[in-house]
Scaffold this motif. Sequence first.
Motif, PDB file in Angstrom:
ATOM      1  N   ILE A   1      12.047 -17.405  -4.313  1.00 28.76           N
ATOM      2  CA  ILE A   1      12.826 -16.273  -3.793  1.00 28.76           C
ATOM      3  C   ILE A   1      11.835 -15.244  -3.272  1.00 28.76           C
ATOM      4  CG2 ILE A   1      14.304 -14.324  -4.427  1.00 28.76           C
ATOM      5  CD1 ILE A   1      15.319 -16.051  -6.776  1.00 28.76           C
ATOM      6  N   CYS A   2      12.073 -14.712  -2.082  1.00 27.03           N
ATOM      7  CA  CYS A   2      11.250 -13.610  -1.582  1.00 27.03           C
ATOM      8  C   CYS A   2      12.196 -12.539  -1.051  1.00 27.03           C
ATOM      9  CB  CYS A   2      10.319 -14.102  -0.478  1.00 27.03           C
ATOM     10  SG  CYS A   2       9.310 -12.793   0.221  1.00 27.03           S
ATOM     11  N   ILE A   3      12.108 -11.360  -1.655  1.00 29.03           N
ATOM     12  CA  ILE A   3      12.986 -10.263  -1.219  1.00 29.03           C
ATOM     13  C   ILE A   3      12.244  -9.458  -0.155  1.00 29.03           C
ATOM     14  CG2 ILE A   3      14.218  -8.177  -1.939  1.00 29.03           C
ATOM     15  CD1 ILE A   3      14.407  -9.491  -4.738  1.00 29.03           C
ATOM     16  N   THR A   4      12.747  -9.483   1.070  1.00 28.77           N
ATOM     17  CA  THR A   4      12.112  -8.680   2.130  1.00 28.77           C
ATOM     18  C   THR A   4      13.139  -7.875   2.910  1.00 28.77           C
ATOM     19  OG1 THR A   4      12.231 -10.581   3.594  1.00 28.77           O
ATOM     20  CG2 THR A   4      10.086 -10.105   2.637  1.00 28.77           C
ATOM     21  N   ASN A   5      14.394  -7.989   2.530  1.00 28.84           N
ATOM     22  CA  ASN A   5      15.412  -7.270   3.297  1.00 28.84           C
ATOM     23  C   ASN A   5      15.720  -5.934   2.642  1.00 28.84           C
ATOM     24  OD1 ASN A   5      18.023  -6.386   4.323  1.00 28.84           O
ATOM     25  ND2 ASN A   5      18.043  -8.361   5.372  1.00 28.84           N
ATOM     26  N   TYR A   6      15.664  -4.853   3.451  1.00 29.65           N
ATOM     27  CA  TYR A   6      15.881  -3.507   2.900  1.00 29.65           C
ATOM     28  C   TYR A   6      17.267  -3.349   2.296  1.00 29.65           C
ATOM     29  CZ  TYR A   6      18.044  -3.058   7.516  1.00 29.65           C
ATOM     30  OH  TYR A   6      18.807  -3.265   8.625  1.00 29.65           O
ATOM     31  N   ASP A   7      18.171  -4.248   2.641  1.00 28.93           N
ATOM     32  CA  ASP A   7      19.554  -4.104   2.191  1.00 28.93           C
ATOM     33  C   ASP A   7      19.852  -4.896   0.909  1.00 28.93           C
ATOM     34  OD1 ASP A   7      21.819  -2.706   2.742  1.00 28.93           O
ATOM     35  OD2 ASP A   7      22.751  -4.306   3.913  1.00 28.93           O
ATOM     36  N   THR A   8      18.892  -5.707   0.457  1.00 31.17           N
ATOM     37  CA  THR A   8      19.145  -6.517  -0.739  1.00 31.17           C
ATOM     38  C   THR A   8      19.217  -5.607  -1.973  1.00 31.17           C
ATOM     39  OG1 THR A   8      18.001  -8.395   0.231  1.00 31.17           O
ATOM     40  CG2 THR A   8      18.256  -8.415  -2.147  1.00 31.17           C
TER      41      THR A   8
ATOM     42  N   GLY B   1      10.171   7.120   3.735  1.00 31.45           N
ATOM     43  CA  GLY B   1      11.304   6.196   3.830  1.00 31.45           C
ATOM     44  C   GLY B   1      10.865   4.767   3.544  1.00 31.45           C
ATOM     45  N   TYR B   2       9.715   4.384   4.101  1.00 28.32           N
ATOM     46  CA  TYR B   2       9.213   3.030   3.848  1.00 28.32           C
ATOM     47  C   TYR B   2       8.836   2.850   2.377  1.00 28.32           C
ATOM     48  CZ  TYR B   2       9.335   0.812   8.409  1.00 28.32           C
ATOM     49  OH  TYR B   2       9.758   0.191   9.549  1.00 28.32           O
ATOM     50  N   SER B   3       8.199   3.870   1.796  1.00 25.53           N
ATOM     51  CA  SER B   3       7.829   3.781   0.367  1.00 25.53           C
ATOM     52  C   SER B   3       9.060   3.497  -0.478  1.00 25.53           C
ATOM     53  CB  SER B   3       7.248   5.101  -0.135  1.00 25.53           C
ATOM     54  OG  SER B   3       5.990   5.293   0.393  1.00 25.53           O
ATOM     55  N   GLU B   4      10.117   4.252  -0.201  1.00 25.01           N
ATOM     56  CA  GLU B   4      11.326   4.099  -1.025  1.00 25.01           C
ATOM     57  C   GLU B   4      11.922   2.706  -0.884  1.00 25.01           C
ATOM     58  OE1 GLU B   4      13.846   7.374   0.138  1.00 25.01           O
ATOM     59  OE2 GLU B   4      12.377   8.815  -0.650  1.00 25.01           O
TER      60      GLU B   4
ATOM     61  N   ILE C   1       7.096  -0.228  15.716  1.00 28.12           N
ATOM     62  CA  ILE C   1       6.862   0.407  14.420  1.00 28.12           C
ATOM     63  C   ILE C   1       6.813   1.927  14.558  1.00 28.12           C
ATOM     64  CG2 ILE C   1       4.338   0.123  14.525  1.00 28.12           C
ATOM     65  CD1 ILE C   1       6.498   0.058  11.337  1.00 28.12           C
ATOM     66  N   TYR C   2       6.404   2.414  15.737  1.00 28.37           N
ATOM     67  CA  TYR C   2       6.331   3.870  15.936  1.00 28.37           C
ATOM     68  C   TYR C   2       7.718   4.493  15.760  1.00 28.37           C
ATOM     69  CZ  TYR C   2       5.575   8.358  18.258  1.00 28.37           C
ATOM     70  OH  TYR C   2       5.529   9.689  18.545  1.00 28.37           O
ATOM     71  N   LEU C   3       8.740   3.882  16.347  1.00 31.13           N
ATOM     72  CA  LEU C   3      10.084   4.465  16.262  1.00 31.13           C
ATOM     73  C   LEU C   3      10.639   4.459  14.830  1.00 31.13           C
ATOM     74  CD1 LEU C   3      11.843   3.428  19.596  1.00 31.13           C
ATOM     75  CD2 LEU C   3      10.896   5.633  18.937  1.00 31.13           C
ATOM     76  N   PRO C   4      10.628   3.319  14.135  1.00 29.50           N
ATOM     77  CA  PRO C   4      11.113   3.367  12.748  1.00 29.50           C
ATOM     78  C   PRO C   4      10.327   4.359  11.885  1.00 29.50           C
ATOM     79  CG  PRO C   4      10.554   1.104  13.361  1.00 29.50           C
ATOM     80  CD  PRO C   4      10.319   1.956  14.567  1.00 29.50           C
ATOM     81  N   LEU C   5       9.009   4.464  12.133  1.00 27.01           N
ATOM     82  CA  LEU C   5       8.222   5.423  11.347  1.00 27.01           C
ATOM     83  C   LEU C   5       8.613   6.849  11.694  1.00 27.01           C
ATOM     84  CD1 LEU C   5       4.522   4.185  11.093  1.00 27.01           C
ATOM     85  CD2 LEU C   5       6.068   4.782   9.217  1.00 27.01           C
ATOM     86  N   ALA C   6       8.883   7.091  12.985  1.00 27.11           N
ATOM     87  CA  ALA C   6       9.286   8.439  13.394  1.00 27.11           C
ATOM     88  C   ALA C   6      10.618   8.808  12.743  1.00 27.11           C
ATOM     89  CB  ALA C   6       9.391   8.510  14.921  1.00 27.11           C
ATOM     90  N   ILE C   7      11.475   7.820  12.554  1.00 24.40           N
ATOM     91  CA  ILE C   7      12.801   8.092  11.975  1.00 24.40           C
ATOM     92  C   ILE C   7      12.736   8.167  10.443  1.00 24.40           C
ATOM     93  CG2 ILE C   7      15.133   7.147  11.657  1.00 24.40           C
ATOM     94  CD1 ILE C   7      14.758   5.975  14.567  1.00 24.40           C
ATOM     95  N   HIS C   8      12.150   7.154   9.817  1.00 27.75           N
ATOM     96  CA  HIS C   8      12.189   7.082   8.347  1.00 27.75           C
ATOM     97  C   HIS C   8      10.973   7.713   7.675  1.00 27.75           C
ATOM     98  CE1 HIS C   8      15.642   4.441   8.683  1.00 27.75           C
ATOM     99  NE2 HIS C   8      14.973   3.706   9.535  1.00 27.75           N
ATOM    100  N   GLY C   9       9.875   7.808   8.392  1.00 30.71           N
ATOM    101  CA  GLY C   9       8.652   8.360   7.814  1.00 30.71           C
ATOM    102  C   GLY C   9       8.016   7.400   6.816  1.00 30.71           C
TER     103      GLY C   9
ATOM    104  N   ILE D   1       0.844  -1.210   0.000  1.00 31.93           N
ATOM    105  CA  ILE D   1       0.000   0.000   0.000  1.00 31.93           C
ATOM    106  C   ILE D   1       0.873   1.253   0.000  1.00 31.93           C
ATOM    107  CG2 ILE D   1      -0.306   0.393   2.509  1.00 31.93           C
ATOM    108  CD1 ILE D   1      -3.168   0.382  -0.036  1.00 31.93           C
ATOM    109  N   LEU D   2       2.110   1.134   0.456  1.00 34.01           N
ATOM    110  CA  LEU D   2       3.015   2.294   0.496  1.00 34.01           C
ATOM    111  C   LEU D   2       3.829   2.439  -0.790  1.00 34.01           C
ATOM    112  CD1 LEU D   2       4.379   2.045   4.148  1.00 34.01           C
ATOM    113  CD2 LEU D   2       2.455   3.374   3.304  1.00 34.01           C
ATOM    114  N   SER D   3       3.661   1.501  -1.716  1.00 30.90           N
ATOM    115  CA  SER D   3       4.453   1.538  -2.941  1.00 30.90           C
ATOM    116  C   SER D   3       3.861   2.512  -3.949  1.00 30.90           C
ATOM    117  CB  SER D   3       4.499   0.136  -3.559  1.00 30.90           C
ATOM    118  OG  SER D   3       4.882   0.223  -4.917  1.00 30.90           O
TER     119      SER D   3
END
Length: 364
Positions: free
Chosen positions: A336-343, A260-263, A249-257, A167-169
């Motif tokens: 294959i499932c890509i779920t890691n932000y660093d991949t 950030g998650y969309s990207e 989830i509140y903290l990561p959202l406060a940091i990345h917004g 939904i954030l994409s």
Amino acid sequence: WSHAPFANETESFVIKAFGQKFGYTKSSIDGTFCAGGAELNETALICCLNQFIPSYGESGIRGIERNPLIYASSESHHSIVKAAKRSGLGSQSVRVVSVNDNLQMDTEQLRGQIRKDRKDGFLPMMIIGTAGTTGAGAIDNLDALSRIASEENMWFHVDAAYGGAAILSKKISGSLVGIEKSDSITLDLHKWFSVPMGTSIFLTSHKKILHKSFGVKTRYMPKDGDPDKVTDPYLHSGQWSRRFIGLKIYLPLAIHGWQGYSEIIDKQISVGEGLKELLLENNWEIVNNTPLPIICFRKKEDRSGNEIVDLVQQVNDSGKAWLSVYPVKGKKTARICITNYDTGEKDIKDLIHLLNHYSQVSTI
Ligand SMILES: *Cc1c(COP(=O)(O)O)cnc(C)c1O
């Protein structure tokens, strides 16, 4: 609430924000944090039972005249069967609807089955669409399912445990159209939101149903918060004492917004698209069709499917990537499932090398 107003208010705030992202009307949003998707699907079923069977809270299933039925696709998650067993309905109350070529619930079969069951004296009660099936990442036609649910006066739940993050994409949020018309949603944050295990949100567009389903009266619990203004979670979910799950989830959202998650999510979708192209160029056959970065593939000439099992084992033993085996339309595939932000790009090139090396079909 009286013991931890900050924690409770934070969770309520986050739940409203997520409800709005999914397109629910602000004033109707309610929800609760849970430990996982299985608990959320069960919460959805309990809410649905309380909505359709007014006596359920008092007389349980003894008060039921017609046997209620739940409809989900053959690719849906087995926690639905578990929820049926735990609720007292039993696993026979789950109607397994077959899937089309894209592994989405067959809506014509669904309609036919509902009609037949109604004639046979059952109570068709709940349709569960999956947004991102666990195996092949199929997204059911949520818009069509929401229409059927509304015509048939049924509860429409969307199990979006993994795929809900789409939904954030900016690229693919359109594939979730219809989710805004759902009665409830399962969303696991410990999947595609990259937060620690045990972080999930149950969302519903029925403001009062959680309280109706889980509320009890006690004389000993403190009542500092105004019940019209605050939500006391122990009256609102299966849990009593509970952790501050929402902080994860509140903290990561406060940091990345949200941005950030969309990207991060769109980046993983692009990496998945790149990987699909590379697999095809290297003569692998992709057998699933989803906008999500889940790829099920096989060797064209691997009839028995055993070669793919060995290949997955070798890749996993290398310690450089982790794949699983999932059967699609009766044939084993590597998943294959890509779920890691660093991949990133390098990882998928390395993976292609590994695959070609171990299978000796190398063309690069
Ligand atoms: C993972 C998953 C679940 C179960 O979630 P848990 O967090 O493991 O309890 C339910 N439904 C779907 C579609 C899933 O992918």
